[in-house]
Design a protein around this motif. Structure first.
Motif, PDB file in Angstrom:
ATOM      1  N   PRO A 449      67.452  33.107  27.956  1.00 28.55           N
ATOM      2  CA  PRO A 449      66.823  31.777  27.930  1.00 28.55           C
ATOM      3  C   PRO A 449      65.304  31.845  27.944  1.00 28.55           C
ATOM      4  O   PRO A 449      64.635  31.037  27.290  1.00 28.55           O
ATOM      5  N   GLY A 450      64.752  32.823  28.670  1.00 30.61           N
ATOM      6  CA  GLY A 450      63.299  32.954  28.753  1.00 30.61           C
ATOM      7  C   GLY A 450      62.676  33.336  27.429  1.00 30.61           C
ATOM      8  O   GLY A 450      61.664  32.760  27.013  1.00 30.61           O
ATOM      9  N   ILE A 451      63.252  34.313  26.741  1.00 34.97           N
ATOM     10  CA  ILE A 451      62.729  34.745  25.445  1.00 34.97           C
ATOM     11  C   ILE A 451      62.783  33.608  24.431  1.00 34.97           C
ATOM     12  O   ILE A 451      61.831  33.369  23.682  1.00 34.97           O
ATOM     13  N   LEU A 452      63.907  32.898  24.411  1.00 29.83           N
ATOM     14  CA  LEU A 452      64.053  31.786  23.473  1.00 29.83           C
ATOM     15  C   LEU A 452      63.042  30.676  23.752  1.00 29.83           C
ATOM     16  O   LEU A 452      62.510  30.057  22.824  1.00 29.83           O
ATOM     17  N   ARG A 453      62.760  30.421  25.039  1.00 30.62           N
ATOM     18  CA  ARG A 453      61.803  29.360  25.376  1.00 30.62           C
ATOM     19  C   ARG A 453      60.383  29.746  24.949  1.00 30.62           C
ATOM     20  O   ARG A 453      59.659  28.918  24.384  1.00 30.62           O
ATOM     21  N   VAL A 454      60.006  30.976  25.215  1.00 29.84           N
ATOM     22  CA  VAL A 454      58.666  31.425  24.818  1.00 29.84           C
ATOM     23  C   VAL A 454      58.518  31.383  23.309  1.00 29.84           C
ATOM     24  O   VAL A 454      57.508  30.906  22.768  1.00 29.84           O
ATOM     25  N   LYS A 455      59.531  31.852  22.601  1.00 31.95           N
ATOM     26  CA  LYS A 455      59.487  31.902  21.138  1.00 31.95           C
ATOM     27  C   LYS A 455      59.423  30.499  20.537  1.00 31.95           C
ATOM     28  O   LYS A 455      58.746  30.275  19.518  1.00 31.95           O
ATOM     29  N   SER A 456      60.072  29.529  21.171  1.00 28.03           N
ATOM     30  CA  SER A 456      60.125  28.174  20.610  1.00 28.03           C
ATOM     31  C   SER A 456      58.795  27.442  20.693  1.00 28.03           C
ATOM     32  O   SER A 456      58.518  26.540  19.892  1.00 28.03           O
ATOM     33  N   GLY A 457      57.970  27.777  21.686  1.00 27.48           N
ATOM     34  CA  GLY A 457      56.702  27.085  21.882  1.00 27.48           C
ATOM     35  C   GLY A 457      56.839  25.742  22.570  1.00 27.48           C
ATOM     36  O   GLY A 457      55.842  25.023  22.752  1.00 27.48           O
ATOM     37  N   LYS A 458      58.053  25.373  22.988  1.00 24.11           N
ATOM     38  CA  LYS A 458      58.267  24.072  23.628  1.00 24.11           C
ATOM     39  C   LYS A 458      57.655  23.991  25.029  1.00 24.11           C
ATOM     40  O   LYS A 458      57.563  22.906  25.602  1.00 24.11           O
ATOM     41  N   TRP A 459      57.242  25.121  25.560  1.00 23.38           N
ATOM     42  CA  TRP A 459      56.675  25.169  26.897  1.00 23.38           C
ATOM     43  C   TRP A 459      55.243  24.623  26.937  1.00 23.38           C
ATOM     44  O   TRP A 459      54.712  24.310  28.008  1.00 23.38           O
ATOM     45  N   LEU A 460      54.582  24.492  25.781  1.00 25.57           N
ATOM     46  CA  LEU A 460      53.156  24.179  25.740  1.00 25.57           C
ATOM     47  C   LEU A 460      52.908  22.675  25.760  1.00 25.57           C
ATOM     48  O   LEU A 460      53.291  21.954  24.849  1.00 25.57           O
ATOM     49  N   ASN A 461      52.244  22.198  26.825  1.00 24.99           N
ATOM     50  CA  ASN A 461      51.887  20.784  26.982  1.00 24.99           C
ATOM     51  C   ASN A 461      50.481  20.682  27.557  1.00 24.99           C
ATOM     52  O   ASN A 461      50.168  21.330  28.557  1.00 24.99           O
ATOM     53  N   ASN A 462      49.647  19.857  26.953  1.00 29.84           N
ATOM     54  CA  ASN A 462      48.304  19.629  27.493  1.00 29.84           C
ATOM     55  C   ASN A 462      48.388  18.466  28.470  1.00 29.84           C
ATOM     56  O   ASN A 462      48.441  17.304  28.077  1.00 29.84           O
ATOM     57  N   ILE A 463      48.388  18.761  29.765  1.00 28.05           N
ATOM     58  CA  ILE A 463      48.593  17.726  30.784  1.00 28.05           C
ATOM     59  C   ILE A 463      47.300  17.023  31.163  1.00 28.05           C
ATOM     60  O   ILE A 463      47.297  16.129  32.013  1.00 28.05           O
ATOM     61  N   THR A 464      46.169  17.404  30.547  1.00 22.75           N
ATOM     62  CA  THR A 464      44.911  16.747  30.856  1.00 22.75           C
ATOM     63  C   THR A 464      44.619  15.567  29.941  1.00 22.75           C
ATOM     64  O   THR A 464      43.647  14.839  30.140  1.00 22.75           O
ATOM     65  N   THR A 465      45.432  15.372  28.899  1.00 21.88           N
ATOM     66  CA  THR A 465      45.218  14.274  27.983  1.00 21.88           C
ATOM     67  C   THR A 465      45.748  12.971  28.531  1.00 21.88           C
ATOM     68  O   THR A 465      46.591  12.957  29.430  1.00 21.88           O
ATOM     69  N   ASP A 466      45.290  11.872  28.007  1.00 24.94           N
ATOM     70  CA  ASP A 466      45.741  10.564  28.484  1.00 24.94           C
ATOM     71  C   ASP A 466      47.241  10.372  28.297  1.00 24.94           C
ATOM     72  O   ASP A 466      47.920   9.760  29.102  1.00 24.94           O
ATOM     73  N   SER A 467      47.772  10.936  27.224  1.00 24.06           N
ATOM     74  CA  SER A 467      49.202  10.786  26.941  1.00 24.06           C
ATOM     75  C   SER A 467      50.056  11.490  27.969  1.00 24.06           C
ATOM     76  O   SER A 467      51.208  11.142  28.192  1.00 24.06           O
ATOM     77  N   ALA A 468      49.460  12.504  28.624  1.00 26.86           N
ATOM     78  CA  ALA A 468      50.221  13.249  29.622  1.00 26.86           C
ATOM     79  C   ALA A 468      50.504  12.421  30.861  1.00 26.86           C
ATOM     80  O   ALA A 468      51.420  12.709  31.616  1.00 26.86           O
ATOM     81  N   SER A 469      49.724  11.407  31.069  1.00 23.86           N
ATOM     82  CA  SER A 469      49.917  10.599  32.271  1.00 23.86           C
ATOM     83  C   SER A 469      50.919   9.499  32.086  1.00 23.86           C
ATOM     84  O   SER A 469      51.269   8.788  33.014  1.00 23.86           O
ATOM     85  N   LYS A 470      51.393   9.297  30.856  1.00 20.13           N
ATOM     86  CA  LYS A 470      52.293   8.193  30.576  1.00 20.13           C
ATOM     87  C   LYS A 470      53.733   8.586  30.815  1.00 20.13           C
ATOM     88  O   LYS A 470      54.075   9.746  30.726  1.00 20.13           O
TER      89      LYS A 470
END
Length: 470
Positions: A449-470
């Motif tokens: 599961p870890g390898i698949l998650r890293v490879k997918s790129g779904k882990w990446l989120n910019n939480i400092t943007t305004d959209s992250a607070s919604k």
């Protein structure tokens, strides 16, 4: 597919990758090494008193371990924000994040301190039914619990400084703490006396109580130095209480949404580790003594992965906050391959360490034999353990992917490893090495599961943007 991922990652060099990683990882690794070294020194010194004292201090420290996991969860969750805000150069938000970390960390540490003061026998009895171990462990717990709030404050500041790439101060403050702890341990555990100018002075041997007092004093010195130096140099995270409390409901809600899975993860993982200690304690005093010795020795090499995992989170988080998501992905892929490869070489250090056990611990031959077998099993699992450390603590958390990381860190532990270890110890009465194998088996199941998650790129989120607070 996975083989191609590894080949492509290895063949894709990143200029300055190792330099940037190790400039941050080495100070963190040295700091963690010194902390673990003094823990080993504590165990060795207390080990001179006997196996009951080793078991008592080890179980007493499980309360601190639970606190440490909660503090790590709070601070690690906060460092997700700090690293990304550092990439954005938003100093105000960094200070607000540290304010939230300090509030939660000190509140929980004070509660646990009072629990250890008022109900130490009950807390130790959760892990062992040996009346002598309970009595001795309670004495240690009452003496060491005053260090909890001091540790909580230092913990929050250290993670804030790491997130803003001030990693050397934490290392230096820890070295100072280690020096004082080592000296005070020797003097207070075994006692001392001296005469000067006709005046005699002596302190009686205090055993495990002396070890607890030494910890309180050294933690106090460490945190005081950390705060005095950082404020004198005006580090970015340092502020007055008013700035730390300048919060709004939206930011607190965003902090809790991202950080709560990390806090929950580390807390429940910490309870899992204490449950594992309870399993070994119920298997017998010699079994828990072997488990404690194994953990103490293995920490001397595991610090390298802690350093690299934390460095990965700082670097990746900074790139995400700065909007350089392609670079963040490249670093995550590289680290996912680099960590297991490095671990294969580092695992070899466990072999000479396992052979040195008779020179370090004055315990029965059975305890030494079980400890040696556990270390050999651990060496075989190091590639799995190191990858999981990297992708959960370094990659997923840096990208704000805290729910996924929490689920996979806990699911295999509580559904596979702990039930298997429980059955091996209390139903089938297996050898301690077999119990240990069952308890670390979770790391094998986390890999795919870890390898698949890293490879997918779904882990990446910019939480400092305004959209992250919604």
């Amino acid at each position: 597919m996975l083989i191609n991922f590894f080949k492509k990652t290895i063949a894709n060099p990143i200029p300055g990758f190792y330099k940037k990683l190790f400039l941050i990882a080495i100070p963190i690794t040295l700091q963690q090494f010194m902390q673990n070294f003094v823990n080993m020194l504590d165990t060795i010194m207390v080990g001179q008193l006997g196996s009951v004292e080793i078991a008592s201090v080890g179980l007493g420290n499980q309360i601190f371990f639970i606190l440490g996991m909660i503090l790590f969860g709070i601070s690690s969750g906060g460092s997700v924000f700090i690293a990304q805000y550092w990439g954005k150069k938003d100093i105000q938000k960094i200070r607000q994040t540290l304010g939230i970390m300090l509030f939660f960390a000190t509140s929980i540490s004070v509660l646990l301190m009072f629990a250890a003061l008022l109900f130490p026998e009950f807390l130790i009895s959760l892990y062992s039914k040996d009346s002598i171990v309970i009595s001795t462990g309670a004495k240690y717990l009452r003496s060491v619990c005053y260090s909890y709030p001091i540790t909580a404050i230092g913990f929050a500041y250290q993670f804030a400084f790491r997130g803003t790439e001030h990693v050397r101060l934490s290392m230096i403050s820890t070295i100072i703490s280690v020096v004082f702890n080592s000296i005070l341990n020797f003097l207070l555990i075994f006692g001392f006396s001296f005469s000067f100018a006709g005046i005699s002075f002596s302190v009686p041997a205090m055993g495990v109580v002396g070890a607890g007092i030494a910890t309180v004093i050294s933690r106090g010195i460490e945190t005081a130095f950390l705060l005095i130096y950082s404020y004198s140099k005006k580090y970015e995270a340092c502020a007055n209480p008013k700035e730390y409390l300048n919060l709004n409901a939206d930011f607190i809600a965003r902090f809790l949404r991202i950080s709560f899975p990390v806090i929950f993860n580390e807390t429940l993982w910490g309870f899992g580790i204490t449950f594992e200690n309870a399993i070994f304690a119920r298997a017998g005093t010699s079994a828990i003594a072997s488990f404690n010795i194994t953990g103490t020795i293995s920490q001397l090499t595991w610090v390298i992965f802690i350093g690299c995992g934390n460095a990965a989170g700082i670097i990746i988080g900074k790139y995400i906050g700065a909007g350089q998501e392609k670079t963040a992905r490249a670093y995550s892929n590289k680290l996912a391959v680099f960590m297991p490869l490095m671990s294969m070489g580092i695992a070899l250090f466990l072999l000479p360490l396992s052979s040195a056990l008779p020179f370090l611990f004055k315990v029965d031959a059975e305890i030494l034999r079980n400890s040696r077998n556990m270390l050999l099993i651990l060496a075989c699992f190091y590639p799995f353990n190191s990858f999981n450390m990297c992708y959960i603590v370094g990659i997923c958390r840096a990208g704000g992917d805290t729910k996924y990381a929490a689920f996979h860190d806990l699911f295999w532990m509580w559904t596979v490893a702990i039930p298997a270890g429980f059955c091996a110890a209390l139903i089938f009465h297996c050898n301690p090495a077999i119990i240990y194998l069952c308890l670390i088996s979770e790391n094998f199941f986390k890999i795919i599961p870890g390898i698949l998650r890293v490879k997918s790129g779904k882990w990446l989120n910019n939480i400092t943007t305004d959209s992250a607070s919604k």
